[in-house]
Design an enzyme around this catalytic site. Structure first.
Site, short mmCIF file in Angstrom:
data_model
loop_
_atom_site.label_atom_id
_atom_site.label_comp_id
_atom_site.label_asym_id
_atom_site.label_seq_id
_atom_site.Cartn_x
_atom_site.Cartn_y
_atom_site.Cartn_z
N CYS A 68 0.83 -1.22 0.00
CA CYS A 68 0.00 0.00 0.00
C CYS A 68 0.86 1.26 0.00
CB CYS A 68 -0.93 0.00 1.20
SG CYS A 68 -2.00 -1.43 1.27
N HIS A 116 -2.57 7.02 3.62
CA HIS A 116 -3.19 5.81 3.04
C HIS A 116 -4.51 5.54 3.73
CE1 HIS A 116 -4.01 1.87 1.73
NE2 HIS A 116 -3.55 1.25 2.80
N ASN A 146 -10.35 0.24 1.30
CA ASN A 146 -8.88 0.27 1.23
C ASN A 146 -8.46 -0.18 -0.16
OD1 ASN A 146 -6.14 -0.37 1.30
ND2 ASN A 146 -6.19 -1.05 3.42
C1 LIG Z 1 -8.92 -5.61 10.65
C2 LIG Z 1 -9.46 -4.75 11.75
C3 LIG Z 1 -10.55 -3.84 11.23
C4 LIG Z 1 -10.11 -5.67 12.77
O1 LIG Z 1 -10.60 -4.89 13.83
P1 LIG Z 1 -10.29 -5.29 15.33
O2 LIG Z 1 -10.95 -4.28 16.15
O3 LIG Z 1 -8.81 -5.47 15.47
O4 LIG Z 1 -11.04 -6.65 15.43
P2 LIG Z 1 -10.48 -8.08 15.87
O5 LIG Z 1 -9.63 -8.68 14.82
O6 LIG Z 1 -9.93 -7.98 17.25
O7 LIG Z 1 -11.82 -8.87 15.96
C5 LIG Z 1 -12.83 -8.57 16.91
C6 LIG Z 1 -14.02 -9.44 16.66
O8 LIG Z 1 -14.69 -8.97 15.47
C7 LIG Z 1 -14.90 -10.05 14.60
N1 LIG Z 1 -14.90 -9.59 13.22
C8 LIG Z 1 -13.85 -9.51 12.35
N2 LIG Z 1 -14.27 -9.02 11.18
C9 LIG Z 1 -15.59 -8.79 11.32
C10 LIG Z 1 -16.57 -8.27 10.46
N3 LIG Z 1 -16.29 -7.89 9.19
N4 LIG Z 1 -17.83 -8.15 10.92
C11 LIG Z 1 -18.15 -8.49 12.17
N5 LIG Z 1 -17.25 -9.00 13.03
C12 LIG Z 1 -15.99 -9.12 12.61
C13 LIG Z 1 -13.76 -11.00 14.90
O9 LIG Z 1 -14.06 -12.31 14.47
C14 LIG Z 1 -13.67 -10.90 16.39
O10 LIG Z 1 -14.69 -11.70 16.95
P3 LIG Z 1 -14.44 -12.48 18.34
O11 LIG Z 1 -14.15 -11.42 19.36
O12 LIG Z 1 -15.72 -13.19 18.53
O13 LIG Z 1 -13.26 -13.37 18.08
C15 LIG Z 1 -8.37 -3.91 12.43
O14 LIG Z 1 -7.50 -4.74 13.14
C16 LIG Z 1 -7.59 -3.11 11.45
O15 LIG Z 1 -8.11 -2.27 10.75
N6 LIG Z 1 -6.26 -3.33 11.39
C17 LIG Z 1 -5.41 -2.60 10.48
C18 LIG Z 1 -5.47 -3.27 9.18
C19 LIG Z 1 -4.97 -2.42 8.09
O16 LIG Z 1 -5.00 -1.23 8.17
N7 LIG Z 1 -4.53 -3.07 7.04
C20 LIG Z 1 -4.15 -2.45 5.87
C21 LIG Z 1 -2.75 -2.01 5.91
S1 LIG Z 1 -2.38 -1.63 4.29
#
Ligand SMILES: CC(C)(COP(=O)(O)OP(=O)(O)OC[C@H]1O[C@@H](n2cnc3c(N)ncnc32)[C@H](O)[C@@H]1OP(=O)(O)O)[C@@H](O)C(=O)NCCC(=O)NCCS
Length: 321
Positions: free
Chosen positions: A121, A246, A277
């Site tokens: 990215c 980004h 994204n």
């Molecule tokens: C991916 C991201 C949105 C996940 O959010 P988070 O708050 O970390 O969520 P978690 O991974 O801890 O998951 C929390 C819960 O939500 C659930 N969950 C994940 N995706 C879900 C969705 N689309 N809808 C509903 N629930 C979801 C998970 O299964 C988890 O459930 P559990 O507690 O029962 O196990 C977040 O970590 C993020 O944005 N990270 C940065 C990623 C990024 O920027 N990447 C690009 C870089 S180029």
């Protein structure tokens, strides 16, 4: 005998921007019909309301040509004045050949230097750094940088933690020689020890992401890079008219904005709400949207930062065209 060197330009600046957004809009409610997710979770955790998904005919090359053509038209140059083309993408399905030469050919640019660049990215900002330095060194006079992605091709549509985030699109910039610097020195780097945080593992065709680790990294390590980009350009947060990091997650955008302490008047790009994204395409897409809406204006000073798979990061200060 000494080797003769080319004489470059004092500076480089963006002459024109262009974007291509795929036709198909996909809302959170539509995703909730096919996977266990909901609008509230996506809006709260990631800040996305809808995203664009490319159809079969909206290939990487077609989208890159569409965005690149608009950027060339906006620059006022004719295509044959472009002598360097870099296509930044992390979603190329076939590594051979690269698509840079084909995109350059389709745009009627003659026979420029043309290649692909994969810095995840961060690709658009890496490419911008390379072309700005090439113009200053005299290796190129006018360059086209395209960020293009079909992340839906490399996303597991049954994995709700990535399927709701990644999307498709293209954005482009024409960069030309200028007397006054319009692109500051790039602040770039990598954290290769975290190479597996976002990856398509060997033998697989779709991406996995350690979401929380990437979130922590982006919100704690990258403020220093933003500060470095401003210091290298000799400006501070109070000088920044437009902040366009980004578009990975709206919470990351808000966290960076707060840490840097911009004035109230700084316009912050939040294109992720409409576009998801789009990896290497996200920054030119966001800048183009701000210019089209009138929120950003020609001559504004923008701070950009790309970051992602690798892990890689790159940012710079720009004057908007
Ligand atoms: C991916 C991201 C949105 C996940 O959010 P988070 O708050 O970390 O969520 P978690 O991974 O801890 O998951 C929390 C819960 O939500 C659930 N969950 C994940 N995706 C879900 C969705 N689309 N809808 C509903 N629930 C979801 C998970 O299964 C988890 O459930 P559990 O507690 O029962 O196990 C977040 O970590 C993020 O944005 N990270 C940065 C990623 C990024 O920027 N990447 C690009 C870089 S180029």
């Amino acid at each position: 005998m000494n080797i003769q060197l080319a004489s470059g330009a004092p500076g480089a600046r963006i002459l024109g921007l262009g974007a291509y957004r795929p036709r198909r809009r996909v809302t959170n409610d539509e995703l909730a019909q096919v996977m266990d997710t909901n609008d509230e979770w996506i809006q709260t955790r990631v800040g996305i309301a809808e995203r664009r998904w490319a159809s079969d005919d909206e290939t990487l090359v077609e989208m890159a040509v569409a965005a690149g053509g608009k950027a060339i038209a906006a620059s006022g140059l004719s295509p044959d004045e472009i002598d360097l083309v870099i296509v930044a993408s992390a979603s190329l399905r076939a590594p051979i050949p690269g698509i840079g030469p084909q995109v350059a050919h389709r745009l009627g640019t003659g026979r420029p230097g043309a290649f692909d660049l994969n810095a995840g990215c961060a690709g658009f900002c890496y490419a911008l750094g390379v072309v700005a330095d090439s113009i200053r060194a005299g290796s190129a006079r006018n360059a086209l940088v395209v960020g293009v992605e079909r992340l839906t091709d490399v996303t597991d549509q049954t994995d709700r933690s990535t399927a709701v985030i990644f999307a498709d699109g293209a954005g482009a910039a024409v960069v030309g020689a200028s007397d006054e610097p319009g692109i500051g020195p790039v602040a770039w780097g990598s954290d290769g020890d975290q190479y597996s945080a976002i990856e398509i593992a060997a033998g697989r065709s779709t991406m996995t992401m350690a979401g929380q680790a990437v979130y922590r990294w982006a919100t704690t390590k990258l403020t220093a890079t933003l500060v470095e980009a401003m210091e290298k350009a000799g400006v501070g947060p109070a000088d920044i008219d437009v902040f366009a990091p980004h578009q990975a997650n709206l919470r990351i955008v808000e966290s960076m904005t707060k840490r840097l302490g911009f004035p109230e008047s700084t316009v912050v790009a939040r294109d992720i709400v409409q576009s998801g994204n789009t990896s290497a395409a996200s920054i030119p897409l966001a800048l183009t949207a701000l210019i089209e809406s009138g929120e950003a204006r020609s001559g504004d000073l923008a701070l950009v930062l790309g970051y992602g798979a690798g892990l890689t990061f790159a940012g710079q200060v720009l004057v908007l065209p």
